[in-house]
Design a protein around this motif. Structure first.
Motif, PDB file in Angstrom:
ATOM      1  N   PHE A 188       0.744  -0.725   0.262  1.00 50.40           N
ATOM      2  CA  PHE A 188      -0.425  -0.393   0.312  1.00 50.40           C
ATOM      3  C   PHE A 188       0.850   1.511   0.257  1.00 50.40           C
ATOM      4  CE2 PHE A 188      -1.674  -3.791   2.331  1.00 50.40           C
ATOM      5  CZ  PHE A 188      -3.143  -3.537   1.354  1.00 50.40           C
ATOM      6  N   SER A 189       0.052   2.229  -0.224  1.00 45.48           N
ATOM      7  CA  SER A 189       0.493   3.273  -0.006  1.00 45.48           C
ATOM      8  C   SER A 189       1.510   4.093   1.162  1.00 45.48           C
ATOM      9  CB  SER A 189       0.678   4.812  -1.183  1.00 45.48           C
ATOM     10  OG  SER A 189       0.499   4.856  -2.327  1.00 45.48           O
ATOM     11  N   GLY A 190       2.311   4.117   1.484  1.00 45.64           N
ATOM     12  CA  GLY A 190       2.881   4.715   2.566  1.00 45.64           C
ATOM     13  C   GLY A 190       4.555   3.853   3.579  1.00 45.64           C
TER      14      GLY A 190
ATOM     15  N   GLY B  24       1.338   0.849  -4.914  1.00 48.50           N
ATOM     16  CA  GLY B  24       1.253  -0.320  -4.833  1.00 48.50           C
ATOM     17  C   GLY B  24       3.350  -1.410  -4.142  1.00 48.50           C
ATOM     18  N   GLY B  25       4.303  -0.068  -4.494  1.00 48.82           N
ATOM     19  CA  GLY B  25       5.386  -0.593  -3.979  1.00 48.82           C
ATOM     20  C   GLY B  25       5.929  -0.572  -5.269  1.00 48.82           C
ATOM     21  N   GLN B  26       5.749   1.114  -5.816  1.00 48.81           N
ATOM     22  CA  GLN B  26       6.329   0.890  -7.046  1.00 48.81           C
ATOM     23  C   GLN B  26       7.686   1.065  -6.604  1.00 48.81           C
ATOM     24  OE1 GLN B  26       4.338   4.040  -8.372  1.00 48.81           O
ATOM     25  NE2 GLN B  26       5.426   6.406  -7.588  1.00 48.81           N
ATOM     26  N   ASN B  27       8.619   1.767  -5.494  1.00 51.93           N
ATOM     27  CA  ASN B  27       9.669   2.069  -5.353  1.00 51.93           C
ATOM     28  C   ASN B  27      10.246   1.055  -4.634  1.00 51.93           C
ATOM     29  OD1 ASN B  27       9.342   4.694  -5.587  1.00 51.93           O
ATOM     30  ND2 ASN B  27       8.772   5.476  -3.764  1.00 51.93           N
ATOM     31  N   LEU B  28       9.925  -0.413  -5.208  1.00 49.64           N
ATOM     32  CA  LEU B  28      10.419  -1.382  -4.536  1.00 49.64           C
ATOM     33  C   LEU B  28      10.563  -2.488  -5.658  1.00 49.64           C
ATOM     34  CD1 LEU B  28       9.462  -2.085  -1.413  1.00 49.64           C
ATOM     35  CD2 LEU B  28      11.304  -0.753  -1.342  1.00 49.64           C
TER      36      LEU B  28
ATOM     37  N   HIS C 228      10.257   4.312   5.029  1.00 51.89           N
ATOM     38  CA  HIS C 228      10.764   4.645   3.812  1.00 51.89           C
ATOM     39  C   HIS C 228       9.309   4.228   2.925  1.00 51.89           C
ATOM     40  CE1 HIS C 228      12.532   3.962  -0.332  1.00 51.89           C
ATOM     41  NE2 HIS C 228      12.192   2.653  -0.625  1.00 51.89           N
ATOM     42  N   ASP C 229       9.470   5.383   2.306  1.00 52.06           N
ATOM     43  CA  ASP C 229       8.006   5.333   1.784  1.00 52.06           C
ATOM     44  C   ASP C 229       7.800   4.777   0.189  1.00 52.06           C
ATOM     45  OD1 ASP C 229       5.608   5.752  -0.019  1.00 52.06           O
ATOM     46  OD2 ASP C 229       6.455   7.530  -0.716  1.00 52.06           O
TER      47      ASP C 229
END
Length: 195
Positions: free
Chosen positions: A43-45, A89-93, A84-85
């Motif tokens: 989730f966003s967060g 949808g977890g786009q930064n991972l 860490h943001d």
């Protein structure tokens, strides 16, 4: 879908530990099941919120789950660590990192029943091996139900259920099924170069 009662059975029952799950409240049932799905859900967060959305666990427990999910070093190297943001949808991972975050979340929940729904289908073999290793050690005393097409995932399981077009064809230990060279399981293992 039946285990989580997303759909109710028209006939028959699902019984866990001599309890008909249709007699349980949805909250009670779902609180005692954990799923590691094929598509990792984030989730966003913050990473911390994604690991422990209800804020029930200490930071030490969260870090312990990250260690067992093989993410501790990665998170330690992030400038904001647990804060860490993750992005939408977890786009930064990466996909593998997202699946390991879901594994860490499962480790925090540590329910008696873990469902793996093609949990490693979208990750590379190295991440698959990490996830399988963790499941075998950290969920040793749990019931693990696995839906898998990669046979190496289930070769050391207690029982294998082989389905063909929704019909049960075989159910036994992998060893017993592999002894029968005419079994579907043997043929699948042969096709996968496992025998």
């Amino acid at each position: 879908m039946c285990l989580f009662r997303l759909i109710e059975p028209v006939e028959g029952t699902v019984v866990i530990d001599n309890v008909d799950i249709s007699k349980l409240g949805l909250h009670d049932l779902r609180q005692n099941l954990t799923i590691l799905p094929q598509d990792p859900v984030l989730f966003s967060g913050s990473l911390r919120m994604n690991l422990d959305p209800l804020d029930r666990h200490s930071d030490a427990e969260v870090w312990n789950s990250l260690e067992h999910a093989h993410l501790e070093q990665f998170v330690n190297n992030l400038p904001t660590k647990l804060e860490h943001d993750c992005g939408e949808g977890g786009q930064n991972l990466s996909v593998g990192q997202r699946q390991l975050v879901c594994l860490a979340r499962s480790l925090l929940r540590k329910t008696k029943i873990l469902i793996l729904d093609e949990a490693t289908a979208a990750v590379d073999m190295e991440t698959d091996d990490l996830i399988q290793k963790t499941i075998r050690t950290e969920f040793k005393g749990c019931t693990v139900l696995t839906i898998a097409h990669r046979l190496n995932t289930v070769m050391d399981y207690d029982r294998v259920l082989v389905l063909d077009q929704g019909t049960i064809k075989e159910f036994d230990t992998p060893e017993t099924l592999l002894k029968d060279t005419k079994s579907l399981f043997y043929k699948m293992a042969e096709d996968a170069n496992l025998v």
